[in-house]
Structures are given as C-alpha cells and as structure tokens.
Design a protein around this motif. Structure first.
Motif, PDB file in Angstrom:
ATOM      1  N   ASP A   1       0.804  -1.216   0.000  1.00 41.46           N
ATOM      2  CA  ASP A   1       0.000   0.000   0.000  1.00 41.46           C
ATOM      3  C   ASP A   1       0.844   1.276   0.000  1.00 41.46           C
ATOM      4  O   ASP A   1       0.301   2.375   0.115  1.00 41.46           O
ATOM      5  CB  ASP A   1      -0.926   0.017   1.217  1.00 41.46           C
TER       6      ASP A   1
ATOM      7  N   VAL B   1      -7.096  10.989   3.426  1.00 42.47           N
ATOM      8  CA  VAL B   1      -7.837  10.919   4.688  1.00 42.47           C
ATOM      9  C   VAL B   1      -7.557  12.188   5.479  1.00 42.47           C
ATOM     10  O   VAL B   1      -6.403  12.498   5.793  1.00 42.47           O
ATOM     11  CB  VAL B   1      -7.431   9.674   5.511  1.00 42.47           C
TER      12      VAL B   1
ATOM     13  N   SER C   1      -5.303   5.270   5.621  1.00 41.55           N
ATOM     14  CA  SER C   1      -6.279   4.648   4.738  1.00 41.55           C
ATOM     15  C   SER C   1      -7.597   4.536   5.482  1.00 41.55           C
ATOM     16  O   SER C   1      -7.613   4.210   6.674  1.00 41.55           O
ATOM     17  CB  SER C   1      -5.808   3.249   4.309  1.00 41.55           C
ATOM     18  N   PRO C   2      -8.721   4.795   4.823  1.00 42.89           N
ATOM     19  CA  PRO C   2     -10.015   4.665   5.508  1.00 42.89           C
ATOM     20  C   PRO C   2     -10.339   3.228   5.893  1.00 42.89           C
ATOM     21  O   PRO C   2     -11.216   2.992   6.723  1.00 42.89           O
ATOM     22  CB  PRO C   2     -11.013   5.206   4.475  1.00 42.89           C
ATOM     23  N   ASP C   3      -9.604   2.258   5.317  1.00 45.95           N
ATOM     24  CA  ASP C   3      -9.879   0.846   5.578  1.00 45.95           C
ATOM     25  C   ASP C   3      -8.926   0.230   6.588  1.00 45.95           C
ATOM     26  O   ASP C   3      -9.012  -0.971   6.866  1.00 45.95           O
ATOM     27  CB  ASP C   3      -9.805   0.041   4.274  1.00 45.95           C
ATOM     28  N   SER C   4      -7.992   1.022   7.130  1.00 43.71           N
ATOM     29  CA  SER C   4      -7.002   0.471   8.044  1.00 43.71           C
ATOM     30  C   SER C   4      -6.755   1.446   9.188  1.00 43.71           C
ATOM     31  O   SER C   4      -6.642   2.649   8.959  1.00 43.71           O
ATOM     32  CB  SER C   4      -5.683   0.192   7.312  1.00 43.71           C
TER      33      SER C   4
ATOM     34  N   ASP D   1      -6.315   7.746  -1.704  1.00 45.32           N
ATOM     35  CA  ASP D   1      -7.376   7.742  -0.690  1.00 45.32           C
ATOM     36  C   ASP D   1      -7.019   8.744   0.409  1.00 45.32           C
ATOM     37  O   ASP D   1      -6.619   8.366   1.507  1.00 45.32           O
ATOM     38  CB  ASP D   1      -7.586   6.345  -0.104  1.00 45.32           C
TER      39      ASP D   1
END
Length: 226
Positions: free
Chosen positions: A47, A74, A192-195, A72
């Motif tokens: 990433d 943030v 990251s919005p997912d981590s 992405d």
C-alpha cells in the motif's frame, strides 16, 4: 541526488509572489528531490504510495515543498489538527534545535491544519510512558509556521508548502546565513479509511524501522549561498 552521507545542498529561494501550485512548484526547480521510501523493509509495502520533498531557504524562512501520490486522502476529523494522536494523512518535518536543547516535529495535513511540537529524549520517554500528552509539548504557533496545501483528488495527489521561520528554529538569530547546516528529516503518515494503521515512510534511511526520532539518521541540510 546526494547520498545520505553527504550534506544535501539547499539553494537560496526567491519566494513565489502568488500561492498558486504551479508557481510554487517552479520556484523549487533547482532544489534536489528527496524521495520517500521505506528503507527498513527489503521492499516497500503493497500500500506504499510515492512522494518527494524539496527544500530551499531565504534569510527569514526554511522553505519545504512536498508532493504526494495519494489515492485515498484521509483528513483529520473536526476543524483543526487536534493535539492527540490521530489517524489521518500527515506530512511531518523534524528539525534539530541544538541551541534550545530540543527538536521540532512539524505537522501539516492535506486540508492545511498544522501544529508544532518540541521534543527532547526525556519528553519522548515521558510521552511513551503516558506521563505527558502532546498538549504539554505543543508550541504556540502564533501564525509563525506558514503553510499552504493543495488537494488534487482527481489526480490522486496532494501537495504541501511550509515556510518555517528562523524564529522557530533559532530565536537568537535574526536571519538564516549561508553555509549553515541544519539537521532534519521528512516523514509521512499515509492513512487509509480501511485500516487503523497508516503506512509510514521517510526520506531518511531508518534501517532498523520507522524510528523517526533517531536523529543520527537525519539529513545534514546545507543552506547554500550560491
């Protein structure tokens, strides 16, 4: 590009008259580009997103410009960069202040919220032990740290331009002088919005891990007169 062991020459800069992204980028054309990396790994994380930073100087300011690829972006929640640790995209600048006996950690986010912290090894240990908070080492900015940022969402990138006044680095000197050496480094929290954990990177070779506070791995930045 200069090796990590060599001083990195920073040219003298004529500040752009307008804070337009293209004008700011052009003003740094003669500055060396320092790429962000993850030297503590054999290869970069899946990433990882690239970026570069350039620096220059004038008698009143240390000028720093960074470009980041970021698919992405943030932003910090709320209207300001809180004093607590947060999960957000953050550009970090570390600068040694030997006369003050501490060092700076400067932050700016893509939506142009900034803060300045002053660390010593003792404060770092106290913070890690939970004995102090970031509130205890925040520097009253008083508009002295100037920053501009640009988000190009469609391009998957953001950019930051910081002007660090000499009063923040050395309050005893009225102006920066040519041939002065400044110890510092540039780092990145890529959230990251997912981590919950950001991807960390730096322009310095922290071989034993992303230990950004270890000053022996910082750059030697030389303010070049000509």
């Amino acid at each position: 590009m200069p090796t990590e062991q060599e001083p990195i020459p920073l040219p003298r800069l004529e500040s752009p008259h307008e804070m337009k992204l293209l004008d700011v980028q052009k003003s740094f054309q003669s500055s060396p580009k320092l790429p962000f990396g993850q030297n503590w790994y054999g290869k970069t994380e899946r990433d990882f997103q690239p970026g570069t930073v350039m620096a220059s100087w004038c008698p009143d300011y240390l000028h720093i410009f960074a470009d980041f690829e970021d698919e992405d972006i943030v932003l910090a929640e709320g209207s300001s960069l809180a004093s607590s640790l947060i999960v957000a995209d953050i550009f970090q600048v570390f600068i040694d202040r030997p006369l003050q006996g501490d060092y700076l950690e400067l932050h700016v986010t893509p939506d142009n919220h900034s803060r300045a912290l002053a660390w010593t090894p003792e404060r770092l240990n106290q913070f890690r032990e939970g004995e102090i908070s970031l509130d205890d080492i925040l520097i009253d900015n008083d508009q002295s740290l100037l920053s501009d940022t640009w988000i190009e969402q469609d391009e998957g990138s953001w950019h930051a331009y910081l002007r660090v006044p000499i009063s923040l680095i050395d309050s005893s000197s009225p102006h920066f002088q040519g041939d002065l050496s400044v110890r510092g480094t540039f780092c990145r929290f890529d959230a990251s919005p997912d981590s919950p954990a950001p991807v960390l990177s730096s322009t310095s070779p922290f071989l034993s891990g992303p230990k950004f506070h270890e000053r022996e791995d910082w750059h030697n930045l030389l303010l070049q007169e000509s």
